[in-house]
Design an enzyme around this catalytic site. Structure first.
Site, PDB file in Angstrom:
ATOM      1  N   GLU A 132       0.829  -1.217   0.000  1.00 55.54           N
ATOM      2  CA  GLU A 132       0.000   0.000   0.000  1.00 55.54           C
ATOM      3  C   GLU A 132       0.860   1.262   0.000  1.00 55.54           C
ATOM      4  O   GLU A 132       0.431   2.316  -0.448  1.00 55.54           O
ATOM      5  CB  GLU A 132      -0.904   0.011   1.238  1.00 55.54           C
ATOM      6  CG  GLU A 132      -2.198  -0.748   1.063  1.00 55.54           C
ATOM      7  CD  GLU A 132      -3.305   0.161   0.587  1.00 55.54           C
ATOM      8  OE1 GLU A 132      -3.241   0.573  -0.589  1.00 55.54           O
ATOM      9  OE2 GLU A 132      -4.219   0.453   1.368  1.00 55.54           O
ATOM     10  N   THR A 188      -4.875  10.426   0.941  1.00 54.08           N
ATOM     11  CA  THR A 188      -4.663   9.774   2.243  1.00 54.08           C
ATOM     12  C   THR A 188      -3.507  10.440   2.993  1.00 54.08           C
ATOM     13  O   THR A 188      -3.598  10.702   4.200  1.00 54.08           O
ATOM     14  CB  THR A 188      -4.408   8.265   2.052  1.00 54.08           C
ATOM     15  OG1 THR A 188      -5.542   7.716   1.371  1.00 54.08           O
ATOM     16  CG2 THR A 188      -4.250   7.542   3.381  1.00 54.08           C
TER      17      THR A 188
HETATM   18  N1  HSE Z   1      -6.742   4.126   8.483  1.00 58.16           N
HETATM   19  C1  HSE Z   1      -6.283   4.821   7.332  1.00 58.16           C
HETATM   20  C2  HSE Z   1      -6.549   6.308   7.485  1.00 58.16           C
HETATM   21  C3  HSE Z   1      -7.001   4.300   6.134  1.00 58.16           C
HETATM   22  O1  HSE Z   1      -7.626   6.647   7.949  1.00 58.16           O
HETATM   23  O2  HSE Z   1      -5.678   7.111   7.157  1.00 58.16           O
HETATM   24  C4  HSE Z   1      -6.426   4.885   4.870  1.00 58.16           C
HETATM   25  O3  HSE Z   1      -7.077   4.443   3.769  1.00 58.16           O
END
Ligand code: HSE
Length: 312
Positions: A132, A188
């Protein structure tokens, strides 16, 4: 030649207080990865990318990332074969539904079978999560854990391994999903940069106690309490929701329709609500998408909890 085709569903990570530790697999969208292993010299060919969101894939970096991680971290010898991949991209990208995670999970699961690596589910999650980093900028294990194992997953990230537990969870969610990737590339990363670097102990206690209650509630079949906790995140939701247009209005619309809990799906911008039934999910999703569309075009999505990655 050996080949395999694997399906992995989309997912919603965090569910409020479970930042980076909790995720659910959802049947709204899925990716499929078909992998062929032929005699060769260590090359990777992405033969075809197709499906409704294919044009959003600039570079199938999580797919190639899994192969890199297998070679470099797991020491898998792939120098005398070529790997040929076809990707069906059925999960929209950049909307907070674990699109790259679904591709990574399907690829890692498929290669584990095809190369007879016999990886444990937690190892598949570890490899797919490291991959990822090629798409999201840093490793993420929660979406890939849900797409790999299915249903609800809880995970703990240790230095060189992931401890992951799956919990059976059969329920319906409503989602308001923007039709465009409103934050563009690097969403993200950007949504992680807005998070506080340190957290007051009081807020940490609030979040981890609520997460513990959520998990206990699912085990005991108390979905109402799970939903109540879902919208009581004191750390991540307050920081991120400021950047999501109409967030307050969408949340209010879901609450007005008696949803059981509402929060940001993953890093957003989709907004997800827990509901009581398929019919209820339809009503809640409609109301949320209408409220969202006052700021950005959004569509209602309903989703039931989904199984893990599997051969098709
Ligand atoms: N847990 C991660 C976030 C998921 O919230 O940044 C990212 O897709």
């Amino acid at each position: 030649m050996k080949s395999i085709k694997v399906r992995a569903y989309c997912s919603s990570a965090n569910l409020g207080p479970g930042f980076d530790a909790l995720a659910v697999a959802l049947d709204a969208f899925y990716d499929e990865v078909e992998i062929k292993i032929v005699n060769g010299s260590g090359k990777v060919f992405i033969e075809r990318i197709y499906g409704p969101y294919a044009e959003q894939v600039k570079n199938p970096s999580t797919v190639t990332g899994v192969i890199d991680v297998l070679k470099n971290v797991k020491g898998v010898h792939l120098d005398d074969v070529d790997i040929v991949v076809e990707l069906y991209k059925g999960v929209p990208i950049g909307v907070g539904l674990g699109s790259s995670g679904a591709s990574a999970a399907a690829t890692a699961y498929g290669l584990s079978h095809l190369l007879s690596l016999n990886l444990k589910p937690s190892e598949v999650v570890y490899i797919a999560g490291l991959a990822e980093a090629y798409a999201a900028g840093s490793p993420h294990f929660d979406n890939v854990a849900a797409s790999t194992l299915g249903k609800l997953v809880v995970l703990a990230i240790l230095e060189k391994e992931i401890i992951v537990k799956q919990i059976d969870f059969d329920t319906w969610f409503a989602i308001a999903m923007p039709t465009k990737n409103i934050f563009g590339e690097g969403k993200t990363k950007m949504m992680r940069e807005v998070l506080p670097k340190t957290v007051e102990l009081r807020k940490a206690v609030a979040n981890w106690s609520r997460l513990a209650i959520m998990i206990t509630s699912v085990v005991q079949g108390d979905i109402e309490t799970f939903g109540k906790m879902m919208e009581l995140d004191e750390i991540v939701e307050p920081a991120r929701s400021k950047l999501i247009p109409c967030y307050k209005e969408v949340k209010e619309a879901a609450k007005k329709m008696n949803s059981l809990g509402v929060t940001i799906s993953g890093a957003g911008p989709s907004i997800i609500a827990l509901t009581k039934s398929r019919g209820h999910a339809e009503e809640v999703a409609e109301a949320m998408a209408n409220a969202y569309s006052k700021c950005v075009e959004a569509v209602p999505i309903i989703a039931r909890t989904a199984p893990g990655a599997h051969i098709v």
